[in-house]
Motif scaffolding. Structure first.
Motif, PDB file in Angstrom:
ATOM      1  N   MET A  64      63.025  65.568  50.600  1.00 36.05           N
ATOM      2  CA  MET A  64      63.530  64.486  51.449  1.00 36.05           C
ATOM      3  C   MET A  64      63.135  64.707  52.914  1.00 36.05           C
ATOM      4  SD  MET A  64      64.658  62.417  49.343  1.00 36.05           S
ATOM      5  CE  MET A  64      65.076  61.230  50.568  1.00 36.05           C
ATOM      6  N   PHE A  65      63.134  65.947  53.363  1.00 37.72           N
ATOM      7  CA  PHE A  65      62.740  66.239  54.741  1.00 37.72           C
ATOM      8  C   PHE A  65      61.268  65.895  54.963  1.00 37.72           C
ATOM      9  CE2 PHE A  65      60.857  69.235  57.777  1.00 37.72           C
ATOM     10  CZ  PHE A  65      61.533  68.847  58.915  1.00 37.72           C
ATOM     11  N   VAL A  66      60.399  66.324  54.056  1.00 37.23           N
ATOM     12  CA  VAL A  66      58.960  66.056  54.205  1.00 37.23           C
ATOM     13  C   VAL A  66      58.696  64.552  54.145  1.00 37.23           C
ATOM     14  CG1 VAL A  66      56.703  66.370  53.112  1.00 37.23           C
ATOM     15  CG2 VAL A  66      58.230  68.312  53.387  1.00 37.23           C
ATOM     16  N   CYS A  67      59.343  63.856  53.219  1.00 37.17           N
ATOM     17  CA  CYS A  67      59.158  62.397  53.114  1.00 37.17           C
ATOM     18  C   CYS A  67      59.660  61.683  54.358  1.00 37.17           C
ATOM     19  CB  CYS A  67      59.874  61.857  51.878  1.00 37.17           C
ATOM     20  SG  CYS A  67      59.033  62.276  50.345  1.00 37.17           S
ATOM     21  N   THR A  68      60.746  62.141  54.928  1.00 35.59           N
ATOM     22  CA  THR A  68      61.285  61.527  56.148  1.00 35.59           C
ATOM     23  C   THR A  68      60.326  61.712  57.319  1.00 35.59           C
ATOM     24  OG1 THR A  68      63.535  61.931  55.384  1.00 35.59           O
ATOM     25  CG2 THR A  68      63.250  61.495  57.736  1.00 35.59           C
ATOM     26  N   VAL A  69      59.785  62.917  57.467  1.00 32.40           N
ATOM     27  CA  VAL A  69      58.843  63.169  58.563  1.00 32.40           C
ATOM     28  C   VAL A  69      57.596  62.307  58.396  1.00 32.40           C
ATOM     29  CG1 VAL A  69      57.304  64.906  59.566  1.00 32.40           C
ATOM     30  CG2 VAL A  69      59.684  65.487  59.078  1.00 32.40           C
ATOM     31  N   LEU A  70      57.060  62.254  57.186  1.00 32.38           N
ATOM     32  CA  LEU A  70      55.858  61.439  56.968  1.00 32.38           C
ATOM     33  C   LEU A  70      56.138  59.947  57.144  1.00 32.38           C
ATOM     34  CD1 LEU A  70      54.149  63.319  54.020  1.00 32.38           C
ATOM     35  CD2 LEU A  70      53.431  63.209  56.409  1.00 32.38           C
ATOM     36  N   ALA A  71      57.314  59.490  56.731  1.00 25.98           N
ATOM     37  CA  ALA A  71      57.672  58.081  56.928  1.00 25.98           C
ATOM     38  C   ALA A  71      57.795  57.761  58.416  1.00 25.98           C
ATOM     39  CB  ALA A  71      58.974  57.755  56.207  1.00 25.98           C
ATOM     40  N   CYS A  72      58.300  58.696  59.188  1.00 25.62           N
ATOM     41  CA  CYS A  72      58.392  58.467  60.640  1.00 25.62           C
ATOM     42  C   CYS A  72      57.009  58.400  61.273  1.00 25.62           C
ATOM     43  CB  CYS A  72      59.223  59.567  61.289  1.00 25.62           C
ATOM     44  SG  CYS A  72      60.972  59.453  60.924  1.00 25.62           S
ATOM     45  N   VAL A  73      56.103  59.250  60.807  1.00 31.63           N
ATOM     46  CA  VAL A  73      54.745  59.227  61.361  1.00 31.63           C
ATOM     47  C   VAL A  73      54.044  57.932  60.963  1.00 31.63           C
ATOM     48  CG1 VAL A  73      52.467  60.318  61.248  1.00 31.63           C
ATOM     49  CG2 VAL A  73      54.504  61.725  61.517  1.00 31.63           C
ATOM     50  N   VAL A  74      54.102  57.598  59.680  1.00 30.33           N
ATOM     51  CA  VAL A  74      53.410  56.394  59.196  1.00 30.33           C
ATOM     52  C   VAL A  74      54.067  55.130  59.753  1.00 30.33           C
ATOM     53  CG1 VAL A  74      52.885  55.040  57.124  1.00 30.33           C
ATOM     54  CG2 VAL A  74      52.547  57.509  57.118  1.00 30.33           C
ATOM     55  N   GLY A  75      55.373  55.103  59.770  1.00 32.40           N
ATOM     56  CA  GLY A  75      56.077  53.925  60.303  1.00 32.40           C
ATOM     57  C   GLY A  75      56.063  53.869  61.816  1.00 32.40           C
ATOM     58  N   GLY A  76      55.865  55.011  62.448  1.00 31.14           N
ATOM     59  CA  GLY A  76      55.869  55.049  63.912  1.00 31.14           C
ATOM     60  C   GLY A  76      54.625  54.450  64.540  1.00 31.14           C
ATOM     61  N   LEU A  77      53.506  54.512  63.844  1.00 30.73           N
ATOM     62  CA  LEU A  77      52.272  53.963  64.411  1.00 30.73           C
ATOM     63  C   LEU A  77      52.331  52.446  64.593  1.00 30.73           C
ATOM     64  CD1 LEU A  77      49.494  56.135  62.781  1.00 30.73           C
ATOM     65  CD2 LEU A  77      50.183  56.030  65.171  1.00 30.73           C
ATOM     66  N   PRO A  78      52.725  51.670  63.588  1.00 32.39           N
ATOM     67  CA  PRO A  78      52.845  50.222  63.833  1.00 32.39           C
ATOM     68  C   PRO A  78      53.885  49.907  64.911  1.00 32.39           C
ATOM     69  CG  PRO A  78      52.819  50.649  61.480  1.00 32.39           C
ATOM     70  CD  PRO A  78      52.921  51.973  62.171  1.00 32.39           C
ATOM     71  N   LEU A  79      54.947  50.699  64.933  1.00 38.84           N
ATOM     72  CA  LEU A  79      55.971  50.495  65.961  1.00 38.84           C
ATOM     73  C   LEU A  79      55.405  50.804  67.345  1.00 38.84           C
ATOM     74  CD1 LEU A  79      58.945  49.756  66.397  1.00 38.84           C
ATOM     75  CD2 LEU A  79      59.460  52.192  66.211  1.00 38.84           C
ATOM     76  N   LEU A  80      54.598  51.828  67.427  1.00 37.63           N
ATOM     77  CA  LEU A  80      53.955  52.181  68.695  1.00 37.63           C
ATOM     78  C   LEU A  80      53.060  51.043  69.189  1.00 37.63           C
ATOM     79  CD1 LEU A  80      53.249  54.492  70.796  1.00 37.63           C
ATOM     80  CD2 LEU A  80      51.296  54.950  69.295  1.00 37.63           C
ATOM     81  N   PHE A  81      52.271  50.477  68.284  1.00 34.28           N
ATOM     82  CA  PHE A  81      51.376  49.382  68.681  1.00 34.28           C
ATOM     83  C   PHE A  81      52.150  48.096  68.960  1.00 34.28           C
ATOM     84  CE2 PHE A  81      48.303  51.991  66.145  1.00 34.28           C
ATOM     85  CZ  PHE A  81      47.642  52.490  67.252  1.00 34.28           C
ATOM     86  N   LEU A  82      53.315  47.939  68.357  1.00 32.45           N
ATOM     87  CA  LEU A  82      54.137  46.763  68.636  1.00 32.45           C
ATOM     88  C   LEU A  82      54.771  46.869  70.024  1.00 32.45           C
ATOM     89  CD1 LEU A  82      55.425  44.146  67.489  1.00 32.45           C
ATOM     90  CD2 LEU A  82      57.348  45.576  66.792  1.00 32.45           C
ATOM     91  N   LEU A  83      55.243  48.068  70.368  1.00 37.29           N
ATOM     92  CA  LEU A  83      55.906  48.252  71.662  1.00 37.29           C
ATOM     93  C   LEU A  83      54.917  48.362  72.819  1.00 37.29           C
ATOM     94  CD1 LEU A  83      58.698  50.765  70.608  1.00 37.29           C
ATOM     95  CD2 LEU A  83      58.923  48.314  71.036  1.00 37.29           C
ATOM     96  N   LEU A  84      53.726  48.846  72.547  1.00 38.22           N
ATOM     97  CA  LEU A  84      52.695  48.973  73.581  1.00 38.22           C
ATOM     98  C   LEU A  84      51.454  48.173  73.169  1.00 38.22           C
ATOM     99  CD1 LEU A  84      53.050  52.815  74.138  1.00 38.22           C
ATOM    100  CD2 LEU A  84      53.980  51.013  75.583  1.00 38.22           C
TER     101      LEU A  84
END
Length: 135
Positions: A64-84
């Motif tokens: 669960m820890f590894v999946c959470t970290v990877l989900a944050c990385v994968v989900g964070g990129l679209p969020l990064l491009f949405l905010l910036l």
């Protein structure tokens, strides 16, 4: 036997106390047999079930820890491009930055995450094996 009696009599006459051997009447008492933990696990007893549940819980927590970290990385990129939104227009050479990050960040992150997961899972299993052998 005569020699012991003579020594005992001589010791008593010299004022010394006689030596007495004390033994337990239960010298042949049956001892409780101990089962190794591996046998407890193999026979799926209550104790073995507790040990296996602890190993599975540890492995599940790691997954669960590894999946959470990877989900944050994968989900964070679209969020990064949405905010910036200005980052969407940046390009390095002929390759746009979003594509470069997706190709250059996601796959190495997946490989590193998988490598770390396997390494930690093996460490958990070694720790479990040491725990079982100790008991």
């Amino acid at each position: 036997m005569k020699g012991q009696a003579a020594r005992g009599a001589a010791a008593r006459s010299a004022g010394a106390k006689a030596r007495v051997t004390v033994t337990s009447p239960r010298t042949a008492a049956a001892r409780r047999r101990r089962y190794p933990v591996t046998r407890e696990i193999d026979e799926q007893t209550r104790v073995g079930e507790i040990y296996m549940r602890s190993l599975l819980r540890t492995q599940f927590r790691l997954a669960m820890f590894v999946c959470t970290v990877l989900a944050c990385v994968v989900g964070g990129l679209p969020l990064l491009f949405l905010l910036l939104p200005d980052l969407r227009e940046v390009s390095l050479g002929a390759i746009p930055l979003p594509w470069l990050l997706l190709a250059g960040l996601i796959y190495p992150a997946l490989v590193i995450g998988a490598w770390l997961y396997v390494r930690q899972a093996e460490r958990n299993e070694r720790h479990f094996a040491e725990l079982v052998e100790r008991r």
